[in-house]
Motif scaffolding. Sequence first.
Motif, PDB file in Angstrom:
ATOM      1  N   VAL A  31      40.511  65.361  55.353  1.00 32.07           N
ATOM      2  CA  VAL A  31      40.635  66.596  56.126  1.00 32.07           C
ATOM      3  C   VAL A  31      40.643  67.803  55.183  1.00 32.07           C
ATOM      4  N   ALA A  32      41.368  67.703  54.061  1.00 34.54           N
ATOM      5  CA  ALA A  32      41.412  68.795  53.093  1.00 34.54           C
ATOM      6  C   ALA A  32      40.024  69.061  52.504  1.00 34.54           C
ATOM      7  N   ASP A  33      39.321  67.977  52.132  1.00 38.47           N
ATOM      8  CA  ASP A  33      37.983  68.146  51.545  1.00 38.47           C
ATOM      9  C   ASP A  33      37.003  68.740  52.561  1.00 38.47           C
ATOM     10  N   ILE A  34      37.071  68.271  53.806  1.00 37.76           N
ATOM     11  CA  ILE A  34      36.179  68.807  54.837  1.00 37.76           C
ATOM     12  C   ILE A  34      36.480  70.279  55.094  1.00 37.76           C
ATOM     13  N   GLY A  35      37.767  70.615  55.087  1.00 39.14           N
ATOM     14  CA  GLY A  35      38.134  72.011  55.284  1.00 39.14           C
ATOM     15  C   GLY A  35      37.597  72.905  54.182  1.00 39.14           C
ATOM     16  N   LEU A  36      37.745  72.462  52.930  1.00 44.79           N
ATOM     17  CA  LEU A  36      37.211  73.243  51.812  1.00 44.79           C
ATOM     18  C   LEU A  36      35.696  73.356  51.877  1.00 44.79           C
ATOM     19  N   ASP A  37      35.030  72.247  52.198  1.00 45.79           N
ATOM     20  CA  ASP A  37      33.565  72.285  52.338  1.00 45.79           C
ATOM     21  C   ASP A  37      33.153  73.299  53.401  1.00 45.79           C
ATOM     22  N   SER A  38      33.892  73.333  54.490  1.00 47.68           N
ATOM     23  CA  SER A  38      33.559  74.245  55.585  1.00 47.68           C
ATOM     24  C   SER A  38      33.754  75.702  55.171  1.00 47.68           C
ATOM     25  N   VAL A  39      34.841  75.973  54.430  1.00 50.39           N
ATOM     26  CA  VAL A  39      35.083  77.342  53.967  1.00 50.39           C
ATOM     27  C   VAL A  39      33.998  77.774  52.986  1.00 50.39           C
ATOM     28  N   PHE A  40      33.634  76.886  52.063  1.00 56.02           N
ATOM     29  CA  PHE A  40      32.614  77.233  51.070  1.00 56.02           C
ATOM     30  C   PHE A  40      31.220  77.317  51.684  1.00 56.02           C
ATOM     31  N   ALA A  41      31.047  76.724  52.869  1.00 62.14           N
ATOM     32  CA  ALA A  41      29.758  76.856  53.565  1.00 62.14           C
ATOM     33  C   ALA A  41      29.589  78.244  54.173  1.00 62.14           C
ATOM     34  N   GLU A  42      30.670  79.015  54.204  1.00 59.52           N
ATOM     35  CA  GLU A  42      30.604  80.373  54.751  1.00 59.52           C
ATOM     36  C   GLU A  42      30.282  81.384  53.654  1.00 59.52           C
ATOM     37  N   TYR A  43      29.350  81.031  52.764  1.00 59.11           N
ATOM     38  CA  TYR A  43      28.980  81.941  51.679  1.00 59.11           C
ATOM     39  C   TYR A  43      28.255  83.157  52.240  1.00 59.11           C
ATOM     40  N   HIS A  44      28.253  84.208  51.460  1.00 59.46           N
ATOM     41  CA  HIS A  44      27.630  85.465  51.888  1.00 59.46           C
ATOM     42  C   HIS A  44      26.117  85.299  51.898  1.00 59.46           C
ATOM     43  N   ARG A  45      25.527  85.326  53.069  1.00 56.79           N
ATOM     44  CA  ARG A  45      24.101  85.015  53.213  1.00 56.79           C
ATOM     45  C   ARG A  45      23.199  86.026  52.505  1.00 56.79           C
ATOM     46  N   GLU A  46      23.486  87.315  52.663  1.00 56.38           N
ATOM     47  CA  GLU A  46      22.624  88.337  52.050  1.00 56.38           C
ATOM     48  C   GLU A  46      22.685  88.293  50.526  1.00 56.38           C
ATOM     49  N   LEU A  47      23.868  88.003  49.992  1.00 61.24           N
ATOM     50  CA  LEU A  47      23.988  87.901  48.540  1.00 61.24           C
ATOM     51  C   LEU A  47      23.178  86.719  48.019  1.00 61.24           C
ATOM     52  N   TRP A  48      23.139  85.643  48.783  1.00 58.08           N
ATOM     53  CA  TRP A  48      22.325  84.493  48.390  1.00 58.08           C
ATOM     54  C   TRP A  48      20.836  84.822  48.502  1.00 58.08           C
ATOM     55  N   GLU A  49      20.430  85.448  49.590  1.00 59.51           N
ATOM     56  CA  GLU A  49      19.007  85.717  49.811  1.00 59.51           C
ATOM     57  C   GLU A  49      18.436  86.666  48.772  1.00 59.51           C
ATOM     58  N   GLN A  50      19.221  87.663  48.361  1.00 62.11           N
ATOM     59  CA  GLN A  50      18.704  88.645  47.405  1.00 62.11           C
ATOM     60  C   GLN A  50      18.944  88.260  45.951  1.00 62.11           C
ATOM     61  N   TYR A  51      20.059  87.576  45.680  1.00 62.09           N
ATOM     62  CA  TYR A  51      20.440  87.344  44.285  1.00 62.09           C
ATOM     63  C   TYR A  51      20.727  85.888  43.944  1.00 62.09           C
ATOM     64  N   GLU A  52      20.521  84.992  44.880  1.00 64.53           N
ATOM     65  CA  GLU A  52      20.720  83.558  44.638  1.00 64.53           C
ATOM     66  C   GLU A  52      22.114  83.243  44.095  1.00 64.53           C
ATOM     67  N   LEU A  53      23.100  83.928  44.624  1.00 58.80           N
ATOM     68  CA  LEU A  53      24.489  83.725  44.228  1.00 58.80           C
ATOM     69  C   LEU A  53      25.295  83.236  45.424  1.00 58.80           C
ATOM     70  N   PHE A  54      26.183  82.273  45.175  1.00 63.23           N
ATOM     71  CA  PHE A  54      27.075  81.757  46.200  1.00 63.23           C
ATOM     72  C   PHE A  54      28.472  82.350  46.010  1.00 63.23           C
ATOM     73  N   PHE A  55      28.917  83.136  46.975  1.00 60.20           N
ATOM     74  CA  PHE A  55      30.272  83.665  46.964  1.00 60.20           C
ATOM     75  C   PHE A  55      30.803  83.743  48.389  1.00 60.20           C
ATOM     76  N   ILE A  56      32.100  83.489  48.525  1.00 58.41           N
ATOM     77  CA  ILE A  56      32.782  83.718  49.799  1.00 58.41           C
ATOM     78  C   ILE A  56      33.234  85.170  49.836  1.00 58.41           C
TER      79      ILE A  56
END
Length: 491
Positions: free
Chosen positions: A46-71
């Motif tokens: 449950v803890a691992d799934i929760g963390l995976d879910s939070v990290f899946a909410e990365y900033h989409r525009e930052l990824w699209e323009q700069y290929e960076l993963f950040f919450i």
Amino acid sequence: MRFKQSCQDGYLTIYLSLIFGIILSLVLALVEGAAISAARLQSELVADIGLDSVFAEYHRELWEQYELFFIDESYGTSRGSLDKVQAHLERYISYNTQPQTGQSFYYHHNFLELKNEYLNIDAASFATDGQGEVLKAQAIDCMKDLYGVNYLAEIKNQLQKVTESSLTDFDVEEEIRDKRREFEESLGQTQREEVFDYDDVGGGFSYRDILDCIDKIKGKGILNMTVEESHQLSTVVIEREDYVSERMSEGNVNQGCGLPSDIDSPDGIDDEILFGEYLLKHCGSFTEPKEEGLLAYQIEYILCGRSSDVANLRATAETLIGVRSASNFIYLMSSKEKKMEAELIAAVICLLIGVDAVESLMYLLLLIWAYAEGTHDVKILFAGGGVPLFKSDESWHYDLTGILDGFFDADEELEECEGMEYKDYLRVLLLVSNRENKVARAMDVMEMDIRFITGKEGFRMDRCIDYIKVTFGFEGSRGEKFIFSRSMRYE
């Protein structure tokens, strides 16, 4: 008749009774252990799934323009905090500890009845931690698979040539001022009056021609000499205090734990090369301006940090002219023919005004010659052409008599020439620039570009999370406690 009495022993029944109790205890203990292990395993899952879910909410525009993963801890709102991230994590955990949440099941039963009694984010890394080394490390990671050893060696070779020749430390304008002062201090009062009035020496060249040449260079302006008239310059102006580099200098940014202990600090020469390549790939420049962003000349801003595109371009042009002038001066000093030409003109002028300062005047002429050639070099670079780092007789453009006659800035068709292009020179300038300023200004550019998107006006780089460490506390149906920590970062 006599009957024989029958007697049977009961030891087997007693043995089985005793063994059954022991086996039953063992089975029940195993069942209890299995239940506890299942609860522990579920809590970890449950803890691992929760963390995976939070990290899946990365900033989409930052990824699209700069290929960076950040919450983004603000989740698109005007305020950000770790409490919001923790609330998201709690919600994802509840979906797995209480599967009936938000569902309409006719029948359900949670056999383990696991409860999340405690959750706390103990540490987090923000993009701005360590003067931006968290962001820098992630940017470098995304470039490592793109460039091989040979490419890095080639860039290192270019950098070595620049640093060994001190090309970036050469201030040509300061050198011209020094040599002019040195020459004029060697003149007496009468000679000083004559030298400024005399206008026909050495085949039409005089010290007045040299001074006019210097004034013409200064008066025309850097961009007027290097940018073609047909090119429309960007007019964008920014307020630098609105962006992260200014907030960092004031200490007004979120402070996290920095890079995890198992991650090396990205401060090696290979790291600098890869980060420079990252910036060149994702940011615009004068010859390749970025259309979807606030600033058009982003690399120039990262190098110079001025408040407008034009000011950054002018400062970059000045730096490039300095680099090119230094390289050109090295060539002139190695060319016997061109050095002799400057020495001859200097000797004639000094002879006619009666002063023994040939060497000072010769160096002044060589510096002006190198500077004029440097402005032409930068004009070629701005037009998309190439200029070799060190010139030869074949790639040299101006002659000294043309410069003194005032033709060095005449409109002319730029010749084709092989060599390093504008982007290659920017690559070198990025490598020798201040590392902390480079990362901070790169984050400025990212803030500008994301805020340029409708609805993202409040975006801040110091709210972007790369790593979190969380302590979890779960309770099973029998009251057993499970307390453990988990950490995760984007890789």
